[in-house]
Design a protein around this motif. Sequence first.
Motif, PDB file in Angstrom:
ATOM      1  N   TYR A  94       1.027  -1.614   0.267  1.00  0.00           N
ATOM      2  CA  TYR A  94      -0.144  -0.269   0.000  1.00  0.00           C
ATOM      3  C   TYR A  94       0.445   1.153  -0.298  1.00  0.00           C
ATOM      4  CZ  TYR A  94      -4.444  -3.035   1.193  1.00  0.00           C
ATOM      5  OH  TYR A  94      -5.406  -3.702   1.248  1.00  0.00           O
ATOM      6  N   LEU A  96       0.459   5.328   0.335  1.00  0.00           N
ATOM      7  CA  LEU A  96      -0.399   6.105   1.412  1.00  0.00           C
ATOM      8  C   LEU A  96      -0.002   7.785   1.026  1.00  0.00           C
ATOM      9  CD1 LEU A  96       0.332   4.012   4.522  1.00  0.00           C
ATOM     10  CD2 LEU A  96      -1.710   4.103   3.067  1.00  0.00           C
ATOM     11  N   ILE A 120      -9.729   4.351   1.531  1.00  0.00           N
ATOM     12  CA  ILE A 120      -8.638   4.995   3.074  1.00  0.00           C
ATOM     13  C   ILE A 120      -8.963   3.348   3.806  1.00  0.00           C
ATOM     14  CG2 ILE A 120      -9.656   6.604   3.844  1.00  0.00           C
ATOM     15  CD1 ILE A 120      -5.565   5.448   3.291  1.00  0.00           C
ATOM     16  N   ALA A 121     -10.857   3.212   3.503  1.00  0.00           N
ATOM     17  CA  ALA A 121     -10.628   2.627   4.739  1.00  0.00           C
ATOM     18  C   ALA A 121     -10.690   0.895   4.329  1.00  0.00           C
ATOM     19  CB  ALA A 121     -12.679   2.892   5.247  1.00  0.00           C
ATOM     20  N   ARG A 124      -7.158   0.483   6.234  1.00  0.00           N
ATOM     21  CA  ARG A 124      -7.281   0.439   6.671  1.00  0.00           C
ATOM     22  C   ARG A 124      -7.867  -0.629   8.340  1.00  0.00           C
ATOM     23  NH1 ARG A 124      -5.803   4.580   8.681  1.00  0.00           N
ATOM     24  NH2 ARG A 124      -6.352   6.632   8.107  1.00  0.00           N
ATOM     25  N   PRO A 128      -4.711  -3.042  10.427  1.00  0.00           N
ATOM     26  CA  PRO A 128      -6.061  -2.697  11.197  1.00  0.00           C
ATOM     27  C   PRO A 128      -4.036  -1.901  12.155  1.00  0.00           C
ATOM     28  CG  PRO A 128      -6.195  -4.722  10.875  1.00  0.00           C
ATOM     29  CD  PRO A 128      -4.692  -4.560  10.432  1.00  0.00           C
ATOM     30  N   LEU A 130      -2.137   0.430  10.723  1.00  0.00           N
ATOM     31  CA  LEU A 130      -1.951   1.780  10.385  1.00  0.00           C
ATOM     32  C   LEU A 130      -2.865   3.007  10.510  1.00  0.00           C
ATOM     33  CD1 LEU A 130      -1.129   2.812   7.115  1.00  0.00           C
ATOM     34  CD2 LEU A 130      -3.467   2.507   6.784  1.00  0.00           C
ATOM     35  N   ALA A 132      -3.932   6.627  12.081  1.00  0.00           N
ATOM     36  CA  ALA A 132      -4.852   7.559  11.286  1.00  0.00           C
ATOM     37  C   ALA A 132      -4.040   9.525  10.770  1.00  0.00           C
ATOM     38  CB  ALA A 132      -5.699   8.114  12.331  1.00  0.00           C
ATOM     39  N   LEU A 286       2.620   3.460  11.660  1.00  0.00           N
ATOM     40  CA  LEU A 286       2.146   2.188  12.706  1.00  0.00           C
ATOM     41  C   LEU A 286       2.348   2.857  14.334  1.00  0.00           C
ATOM     42  CD1 LEU A 286       4.569  -0.658  10.543  1.00  0.00           C
ATOM     43  CD2 LEU A 286       1.818  -0.038   9.883  1.00  0.00           C
TER      44      LEU A 286
END
Length: 370
Positions: A94, A96, A120-121, A124, A128, A130, A132, A286
Amino acid sequence: MEMPIVIVGGGIMGALSAWMLASAQKPVVLLEQGALGQESSWAGGGIVSPLYPWRYSPAVTALAHWSQHFYPALAGQLLKQTGIDPEVHATGLYWLDLEDEALALDWARRLDYPLQQVDIAQARAAVPALAAGFEHALHMPGLASVRNPRLLKALHAALLQLPNVSLRENCVVSGFIIEDGRVAGVQTAQGDLRAEQVVLAAGAWSGELLKTLGLTLPVQPVKGQMILYQCARDFLPAMVLGKGRYAIPRRDGLVLIGSTLEHAGFDKTPTAEALSSLKASAEELLPALAEAEVVGHWAGLRPGSPEGIPFIGELAEFPGLWLNCGHYRNGLVLAPASCELLKNLLLDEAPVIDANPYAPSGRMHEALPS
């Protein structure tokens, strides 16, 4: 008795070239100034792709594309031959919040790469851990990493099994033997060694050796530092890249974070500044890594070159001397295609890809990026 092909440099380029040439029944002597596979090839992350492939020239893409398809078979063959698994781990990657997302997607469409924009959801949900704050994601499913220290260990073991390979570690090459205008061997601390052909695959040190022939090769050391965390096996299900730094999961829960880009000559001392910077990047990507243990921190020297395009082929000025060096940040990515192409050219086989972009002739005096 047939004279050997002498390969100078025991990193991924030298070791894989030796394996491929020996598999084609050629006698090979592989010389390494230290221990095999302990420099840049050991120190890298092992993503089987350039970090931002759309930013590279078609010459780099061609090598990367061939290598990506070859890696699973290479790993399987080495595992079968040695019992050591190079761990080609297809997790996907991924990217970003890319600034050039449109360029990346256009590149992927033109070349039919499975790079896609995802919500982006969705990113995530897949990762998990990742942080915010990220808003955009591109995803390439199936993209793999290779566990490079184990790849080099497997190659080392495979070479030791081959009767037509002589491996000489802790053997420093100081120059070349020239006879009748061609290279006929190398000079080492243990004495002269004659050869049918000589392959220079000494990474960041390649330019230093060519200086002994009065040649200037635009390859220079570029320091890179990385850190390693021990996490749970399921902590990071996919590779992630954001804000210029990446995280790579290994199957046993180790997570690599990299990397710095430093021009510091041949100094590869890890620094406190880089450790602090890498930890900050890790936690930005992370956040749970703030509670994880750093179990490793090291540096390596990439062989920087103009546009990251390697030099592969025979030197017109010195017949009998071949180059396979200057892969910059993508040595592990490009190694299978680079070494196959070198073998093709050296043995007068049909090349697997067009060899012209990598030919040393006309490229020896290109300027290095500042």
